[in-house]
Design a protein around this motif. Structure first.
Motif, PDB file in Angstrom:
ATOM      1  N   MET A 164       0.832  -1.211   0.000  1.00 57.82           N
ATOM      2  CA  MET A 164       0.000   0.000   0.000  1.00 57.82           C
ATOM      3  C   MET A 164       0.860   1.252   0.000  1.00 57.82           C
ATOM      4  O   MET A 164       0.558   2.239  -0.681  1.00 57.82           O
ATOM      5  N   LYS A 165       1.946   1.217   0.764  1.00 58.88           N
ATOM      6  CA  LYS A 165       2.848   2.364   0.824  1.00 58.88           C
ATOM      7  C   LYS A 165       3.523   2.600  -0.533  1.00 58.88           C
ATOM      8  O   LYS A 165       3.656   3.751  -0.974  1.00 58.88           O
ATOM      9  N   VAL A 166       3.921   1.526  -1.222  1.00 60.68           N
ATOM     10  CA  VAL A 166       4.539   1.651  -2.542  1.00 60.68           C
ATOM     11  C   VAL A 166       3.556   2.255  -3.533  1.00 60.68           C
ATOM     12  O   VAL A 166       3.908   3.127  -4.337  1.00 60.68           O
ATOM     13  N   ALA A 167       2.312   1.808  -3.473  1.00 62.88           N
ATOM     14  CA  ALA A 167       1.295   2.328  -4.394  1.00 62.88           C
ATOM     15  C   ALA A 167       1.104   3.827  -4.209  1.00 62.88           C
ATOM     16  O   ALA A 167       0.989   4.583  -5.187  1.00 62.88           O
ATOM     17  N   ILE A 168       1.089   4.279  -2.958  1.00 59.95           N
ATOM     18  CA  ILE A 168       0.903   5.711  -2.684  1.00 59.95           C
ATOM     19  C   ILE A 168       2.118   6.516  -3.141  1.00 59.95           C
ATOM     20  O   ILE A 168       1.981   7.578  -3.755  1.00 59.95           O
ATOM     21  N   LYS A 169       3.316   6.016  -2.849  1.00 59.29           N
ATOM     22  CA  LYS A 169       4.539   6.749  -3.202  1.00 59.29           C
ATOM     23  C   LYS A 169       4.731   6.848  -4.713  1.00 59.29           C
ATOM     24  O   LYS A 169       5.185   7.880  -5.223  1.00 59.29           O
ATOM     25  N   THR A 170       4.415   5.769  -5.426  1.00 59.66           N
ATOM     26  CA  THR A 170       4.632   5.746  -6.875  1.00 59.66           C
ATOM     27  C   THR A 170       3.434   6.271  -7.657  1.00 59.66           C
ATOM     28  O   THR A 170       3.564   6.591  -8.843  1.00 59.66           O
ATOM     29  N   GLY A 171       2.279   6.319  -7.001  1.00 59.35           N
ATOM     30  CA  GLY A 171       1.071   6.733  -7.698  1.00 59.35           C
ATOM     31  C   GLY A 171       0.545   5.673  -8.642  1.00 59.35           C
ATOM     32  O   GLY A 171      -0.281   5.956  -9.521  1.00 59.35           O
ATOM     33  N   ASP A 172       1.008   4.441  -8.468  1.00 57.21           N
ATOM     34  CA  ASP A 172       0.630   3.332  -9.345  1.00 57.21           C
ATOM     35  C   ASP A 172      -0.366   2.425  -8.631  1.00 57.21           C
ATOM     36  O   ASP A 172       0.016   1.619  -7.779  1.00 57.21           O
ATOM     37  N   ALA A 173      -1.622   2.540  -8.981  1.00 59.02           N
ATOM     38  CA  ALA A 173      -2.663   1.756  -8.323  1.00 59.02           C
ATOM     39  C   ALA A 173      -2.585   0.277  -8.662  1.00 59.02           C
ATOM     40  O   ALA A 173      -3.152  -0.561  -7.939  1.00 59.02           O
ATOM     41  N   THR A 174      -1.873  -0.084  -9.749  1.00 58.74           N
ATOM     42  CA  THR A 174      -1.790  -1.495 -10.126  1.00 58.74           C
ATOM     43  C   THR A 174      -0.984  -2.315  -9.120  1.00 58.74           C
ATOM     44  O   THR A 174      -1.094  -3.540  -9.088  1.00 58.74           O
ATOM     45  N   VAL A 175      -0.167  -1.638  -8.309  1.00 56.73           N
ATOM     46  CA  VAL A 175       0.579  -2.338  -7.255  1.00 56.73           C
ATOM     47  C   VAL A 175      -0.377  -3.037  -6.289  1.00 56.73           C
ATOM     48  O   VAL A 175      -0.080  -4.107  -5.758  1.00 56.73           O
ATOM     49  N   LEU A 176      -1.547  -2.443  -6.107  1.00 51.22           N
ATOM     50  CA  LEU A 176      -2.524  -2.997  -5.173  1.00 51.22           C
ATOM     51  C   LEU A 176      -3.111  -4.320  -5.658  1.00 51.22           C
ATOM     52  O   LEU A 176      -3.746  -5.039  -4.887  1.00 51.22           O
ATOM     53  N   ASP A 177      -2.886  -4.641  -6.945  1.00 53.40           N
ATOM     54  CA  ASP A 177      -3.369  -5.923  -7.471  1.00 53.40           C
ATOM     55  C   ASP A 177      -2.654  -7.102  -6.808  1.00 53.40           C
ATOM     56  O   ASP A 177      -3.150  -8.228  -6.840  1.00 53.40           O
ATOM     57  N   LYS A 178      -1.476  -6.836  -6.230  1.00 52.19           N
ATOM     58  CA  LYS A 178      -0.716  -7.895  -5.564  1.00 52.19           C
ATOM     59  C   LYS A 178      -1.218  -8.180  -4.150  1.00 52.19           C
ATOM     60  O   LYS A 178      -0.768  -9.130  -3.512  1.00 52.19           O
ATOM     61  N   LEU A 179      -2.124  -7.335  -3.667  1.00 55.40           N
ATOM     62  CA  LEU A 179      -2.645  -7.526  -2.315  1.00 55.40           C
ATOM     63  C   LEU A 179      -3.494  -8.791  -2.236  1.00 55.40           C
ATOM     64  O   LEU A 179      -4.207  -9.129  -3.189  1.00 55.40           O
ATOM     65  N   PRO A 180      -3.462  -9.487  -1.107  1.00 55.17           N
ATOM     66  CA  PRO A 180      -4.415 -10.577  -0.902  1.00 55.17           C
ATOM     67  C   PRO A 180      -5.825 -10.001  -0.858  1.00 55.17           C
ATOM     68  O   PRO A 180      -6.019  -8.802  -0.620  1.00 55.17           O
ATOM     69  N   SER A 181      -6.805 -10.841  -1.053  1.00 52.30           N
ATOM     70  CA  SER A 181      -8.189 -10.380  -0.946  1.00 52.30           C
ATOM     71  C   SER A 181      -8.520 -10.071   0.507  1.00 52.30           C
ATOM     72  O   SER A 181      -7.817 -10.506   1.427  1.00 52.30           O
ATOM     73  N   ALA A 182      -9.589  -9.322   0.708  1.00 55.89           N
ATOM     74  CA  ALA A 182     -10.007  -8.997   2.068  1.00 55.89           C
ATOM     75  C   ALA A 182     -10.313 -10.272   2.853  1.00 55.89           C
ATOM     76  O   ALA A 182     -10.028 -10.365   4.049  1.00 55.89           O
ATOM     77  N   LEU A 183     -10.878 -11.278   2.184  1.00 56.12           N
ATOM     78  CA  LEU A 183     -11.181 -12.547   2.854  1.00 56.12           C
ATOM     79  C   LEU A 183      -9.908 -13.257   3.282  1.00 56.12           C
ATOM     80  O   LEU A 183      -9.832 -13.814   4.379  1.00 56.12           O
ATOM     81  N   GLN A 184      -8.889 -13.227   2.412  1.00 56.23           N
ATOM     82  CA  GLN A 184      -7.605 -13.840   2.774  1.00 56.23           C
ATOM     83  C   GLN A 184      -6.973 -13.132   3.965  1.00 56.23           C
ATOM     84  O   GLN A 184      -6.418 -13.772   4.861  1.00 56.23           O
TER      85      GLN A 184
END
Length: 332
Positions: A164-184
């Protein structure tokens, strides 16, 4: 000669004791401890046992040899501090670093102020933040569950908060695609990297602990619910404004939010006494947590947010007071 200090009437009598509540907290932590043992095995056991044993030893030694008072280890508070400190550490942390953290938590965070009931800051968080500032590399190396070759030699990976921190710093929302799902995140699974500290693995296990604490009336809902709801709303507004910020479900189930909101922000000594004060306290912690996570230097902001608001607790208690017994309402 000791002074007997009696507060003004009315006096409430109950069956609650320090020992009963402390051991209740230990029971509530059992699900989270079991999950950490399942994922991290030996590393989790070593860290938790070292932390608890060190905190108990330092409280006994300081009480007996420095303060010259009878040690009160049976009240369970040292064990709670040790277990919470351990739950805030990575599973591959060196023993000597854990022992230093325990010494700071008990020696500086608690006994310096006179022991149980006198500390203005949560002792476990004092120890954790000291280690985070003093040993940042060791405190931010997160083992990947299931890829542990030994206690100290483990494969490490990025946590959801670091992504999440990388996504904010780079402005690249696609980084968040690597996040686990909320259920996970709720159940405790991150197939792409590390999970964080021992107490960050499974949000569901911590929520089970919350249910137990509420059932036994060890805590009330005001602080944990106000923190979680504030983080959810604030992070949700940010997500709607800019998708580079993670969705609120990922945010509340990531990092030490649940552990802090349920087990550390609710510390009797360092939190406000009134329900209205607790709501103010919880909302402020939630707000600060999001601010530090999104714009601060550290991916996690829960520990710092709680310590900051610990400092404001006396001020909240002073200005948010319950109505005095027998007091007549002010005339308009």
């Amino acid at each position: 000669m000791e002074k007997l200090i009696v507060s003004l009437s009315p006096h409430a009598h109950g069956t609650e004791t320090v020992e009963k509540n402390m051991y209740g907290v230990l029971i509530a932590l059992v699900p989270a401890v079991l999950v950490s043992l399942f994922y991290f095995g030996l590393g989790s056991a070593v860290v938790l046992l070292t932390s608890v044993a060190s905190c108990v030893f330092f409280e006994w030694a300081i009480s007996k040899y420095l303060l010259k008072v009878e040690p009160t280890l049976t009240d369970g508070s040292a064990m709670v501090t040790g277990l919470l400190l351990g739950m805030n550490l990575p599973s591959n942390l060196s023993l000597w670093i854990i022992i230093i953290g325990a010494l700071v938590a008990i020696g500086i965070g608690k006994m310096t102020f006179g022991g149980l009931g006198h500390n203005p800051f949560n002792p476990a968080l004092v120890g954790r933040c000291f280690l985070l500032v003093s040993f940042p590399a060791q405190m931010t190396s997160w083992p990947v569950p299931g890829q542990l070759t030994s206690y100290l030699d483990a494969t490490t990976g990025a946590t959801p908060l670091s992504l999440m921190k990388v996504a904010i710093k780079t402005g690249d929302a696609t980084v968040l695609d690597k996040l686990p799902s909320a259920l996970q995140l709720l159940l405790g699974s991150n197939p792409n990297g590390g999970m964080g500290s021992l107490g960050e693995v499974c949000a569901l296990a911590l929520l089970l602990g919350l249910a137990y604490l509420l059932w036994k009336k060890i805590i009330t809902w005001h602080i944990p619910v106000s923190i979680i709801l504030t983080v959810f709303v604030f992070s949700g507004l940010l997500h709607l404004a800019n998708p580079v910020y993670a969705n609120p479900f990922d945010v509340i189930f990531s990092g030490g939010l649940m552990l802090g909101a349920i087990f550390m922000a609710t510390d009797y000594v360092t939190s406000p006494m009134t329900h209205r004060g607790q709501l103010i306290y919880g909302i402020a912690i939630g707000f600060l947590t999001v601010v530090i996570r999104d714009w601060g230097s550290y991916p996690e902001g829960m520990s710092f947010a709680i310590l900051i608001m610990n400092a404001f607790t006396p001020l909240i208690n002073n200005y948010v007071k319950p109505k005095r017994y027998g007091e007549k309402p002010a005339k308009k």
